[in-house]
Design an enzyme around this catalytic site. Structure first.
Site, PDB file in Angstrom:
ATOM      1  N   GLN A  31      28.761  32.538  38.045  1.00  0.00           N
ATOM      2  CA  GLN A  31      28.292  31.403  37.260  1.00  0.00           C
ATOM      3  C   GLN A  31      26.790  31.205  37.457  1.00  0.00           C
ATOM      4  OE1 GLN A  31      30.938  28.460  38.974  1.00  0.00           O
ATOM      5  NE2 GLN A  31      30.524  29.273  41.005  1.00  0.00           N
ATOM      6  N   HIS A  62      35.012  13.318  47.356  1.00  0.00           N
ATOM      7  CA  HIS A  62      35.480  14.042  48.548  1.00  0.00           C
ATOM      8  C   HIS A  62      36.449  13.215  49.387  1.00  0.00           C
ATOM      9  CE1 HIS A  62      31.792  16.642  47.769  1.00  0.00           C
ATOM     10  NE2 HIS A  62      32.865  17.342  47.446  1.00  0.00           N
ATOM     11  N   GLU A 106      36.902  29.948  48.649  1.00  0.00           N
ATOM     12  CA  GLU A 106      35.928  29.747  47.561  1.00  0.00           C
ATOM     13  C   GLU A 106      35.606  31.118  46.977  1.00  0.00           C
ATOM     14  OE1 GLU A 106      33.801  27.183  45.976  1.00  0.00           O
ATOM     15  OE2 GLU A 106      33.262  29.035  44.919  1.00  0.00           O
ATOM     16  N   ASP A 137      39.378  35.026  45.896  1.00  0.00           N
ATOM     17  CA  ASP A 137      40.021  34.390  44.753  1.00  0.00           C
ATOM     18  C   ASP A 137      41.145  33.477  45.254  1.00  0.00           C
ATOM     19  OD1 ASP A 137      41.259  33.717  42.413  1.00  0.00           O
ATOM     20  OD2 ASP A 137      42.081  35.714  42.028  1.00  0.00           O
ATOM     21  N   GLY A 138      41.019  32.191  44.976  1.00  0.00           N
ATOM     22  CA  GLY A 138      41.996  31.218  45.468  1.00  0.00           C
ATOM     23  C   GLY A 138      43.410  31.483  44.957  1.00  0.00           C
ATOM     24  N   ASP A 155      39.901  21.780  44.656  1.00  0.00           N
ATOM     25  CA  ASP A 155      38.608  21.188  44.333  1.00  0.00           C
ATOM     26  C   ASP A 155      37.889  22.157  43.397  1.00  0.00           C
ATOM     27  OD1 ASP A 155      36.135  20.062  44.226  1.00  0.00           O
ATOM     28  OD2 ASP A 155      35.703  20.209  46.368  1.00  0.00           O
ATOM     29  N   SER A 156      38.304  22.178  42.151  1.00  0.00           N
ATOM     30  CA  SER A 156      37.810  23.193  41.213  1.00  0.00           C
ATOM     31  C   SER A 156      36.723  22.638  40.310  1.00  0.00           C
ATOM     32  CB  SER A 156      38.968  23.664  40.335  1.00  0.00           C
ATOM     33  OG  SER A 156      39.303  22.654  39.408  1.00  0.00           O
ATOM     34  N   ASP A 158      35.454  22.493  36.136  1.00  0.00           N
ATOM     35  CA  ASP A 158      36.207  22.183  34.912  1.00  0.00           C
ATOM     36  C   ASP A 158      37.074  23.389  34.512  1.00  0.00           C
ATOM     37  OD1 ASP A 158      34.840  19.789  34.825  1.00  0.00           O
ATOM     38  OD2 ASP A 158      33.401  20.442  33.310  1.00  0.00           O
ATOM     39  N   PRO A 162      35.858  30.678  35.403  1.00  0.00           N
ATOM     40  CA  PRO A 162      36.602  31.122  36.585  1.00  0.00           C
ATOM     41  C   PRO A 162      37.729  30.163  36.998  1.00  0.00           C
ATOM     42  CG  PRO A 162      34.316  30.517  37.165  1.00  0.00           C
ATOM     43  CD  PRO A 162      34.414  30.500  35.672  1.00  0.00           C
TER      44      PRO A 162
HETATM   45  N1  AG3 Z   1      34.382  19.722  41.378  1.00  0.00           N
HETATM   46  C1  AG3 Z   1      34.716  18.981  40.174  1.00  0.00           C
HETATM   47  C2  AG3 Z   1      33.571  18.887  39.253  1.00  0.00           C
HETATM   48  C3  AG3 Z   1      33.954  18.538  37.867  1.00  0.00           C
HETATM   49  C4  AG3 Z   1      32.802  17.884  37.227  1.00  0.00           C
HETATM   50  N2  AG3 Z   1      32.772  18.116  35.837  1.00  0.00           N
HETATM   51  C5  AG3 Z   1      31.678  17.964  35.084  1.00  0.00           C
HETATM   52  N3  AG3 Z   1      30.599  17.499  35.592  1.00  0.00           N
HETATM   53  N4  AG3 Z   1      31.735  18.264  33.818  1.00  0.00           N
HETATM   54  C6  AG3 Z   1      33.435  19.125  42.212  1.00  0.00           C
HETATM   55  C7  AG3 Z   1      33.092  19.912  43.409  1.00  0.00           C
HETATM   56  C8  AG3 Z   1      32.745  19.015  44.529  1.00  0.00           C
HETATM   57  N5  AG3 Z   1      33.151  19.528  45.765  1.00  0.00           N
END
Ligand code: AG3
Length: 275
Positions: A31, A62, A106, A137-138, A155-156, A158, A162
């Site tokens: 990414q 968190h 991760e 790969d989770g 904790d992904s 959007d 990936p």
């Molecule tokens: N993971 C979720 C982020 C989603 C936010 N989406 C967006 N901004 N469009 C956050 C990772 C934090 N550990």
């Protein structure tokens, strides 16, 4: 000259922040990544143009992705965090004295490296001796670890690129298998204002795999619409039955025993998504 960063949250809505400094930009294997300092929210991690976390409001996400499942479980010892390379979820998990081990899996090692360098207050616990960081790969990791975990949090990013596979029914089935017999799983599941179809589908899928499915909400200013959801699947323990008198004070700023039940009281339009 003023510089501004905009995340286009939908084709028609954006969040725009004044940028003081750009610390890092990189095209990683998975990414595009940027680490910037914003006037309003402090340092911010951006992946593929979307805000992941900021120093000012990261505590909400968190704390809520970790303490809700960890206090629903009576004795969480082994925890898995899928994604979350910034380490914020790990930091909160390790506030629980019962936790003996937390694994972070991760996919993008660059996220871990950049977070260690520029977000020390979020990533600090990555070095803890109870934490293990696996760059992999989770989806595969979860498949390979049946029956191991008390709590798994996803904790992904959007559900594009990936992360698509992390919102799939097959993945929820392998999460079920990776949990012990009274295990609990929570995933971040986006905004009820902007992602209603996703929430409906994910809740239905999680409820088809787990005997207990629950959705809860919190307020996160830098995420799309500001109202954010998490969906829990649990084999045995119901968060609505947690005895909140037993929840000790941790060093938290959003989560508390009082909030543990109230977050499950949903606005009518969100309740309707779950029917
Ligand atoms: N993971 C979720 C982020 C989603 C936010 N989406 C967006 N901004 N469009 C956050 C990772 C934090 N550990």
């Amino acid at each position: 000259m003023e510089l501004w960063f905009t995340e286009k949250q939908t084709p028609n809505v954006g969040i725009t922040c004044k940028v003081n400094k750009t610390y890092h930009t990189e095209k990683t294997e998975y990414q595009e990544m940027a680490l910037i300092d914003t006037e309003q929210f402090g340092r911010m991690l951006v992946l593929d143009g979307t805000v992941q976390t900021t120093v000012k409001d990261e505590f909400v996400y968190h704390e809520m992705i970790t303490h809700v499942p960890l206090f629903t479980h009576p004795n969480p010892k082994k925890v898995l965090v899928v994604g979350g390379g910034d380490g914020g979820a790990i930091r909160e998990v390790l506030k629980h004295p019962s936790v003996e081990k937390v694994v972070l899996v991760e996919i993008d090692g660059s996220v871990v490296e950049v977070s260690k360098k520029y977000l020390p207050e979020i990533s600090c616990a990555l070095e803890d001796e109870r934490a293990e960081v696996v760059i992999a790969d989770g989806i595969q990791y979860v498949r390979d670890h049946a029956g191991e975990f008390d709590v798994i949090t996803v904790d992904s990013t959007d559900p594009v690129g990936p992360a698509v596979g992390l919102f799939a029914l097959d993945f929820y089935k392998s999460i079920y298998d990776a949990l012990k017999e009274d295990g609990i799983f929570v995933a971040q599941t986006e905004s009820p204002f902007f992602n209603d179809d996703l929430i409906k589908r994910v809740y239905k899928d999680i409820a088809s795999v787990f005997p207990i499915a629950r959705l809860y909400l919190c307020a996160i200013p830098t995420y799309p619409s500001g109202l954010w959801s998490f969906t829990m699947g649990s084999k045995k323990h119901d968060p609505l039955e947690t005895n909140i008198a037993d929840i000790p004070e941790l060093n938290t700023k959003y989560y508390s025993g009082r909030i543990h039940h109230s977050i499950f009281a949903l606005p009518r339009f969100v309740e309707d998504l779950l029917k």
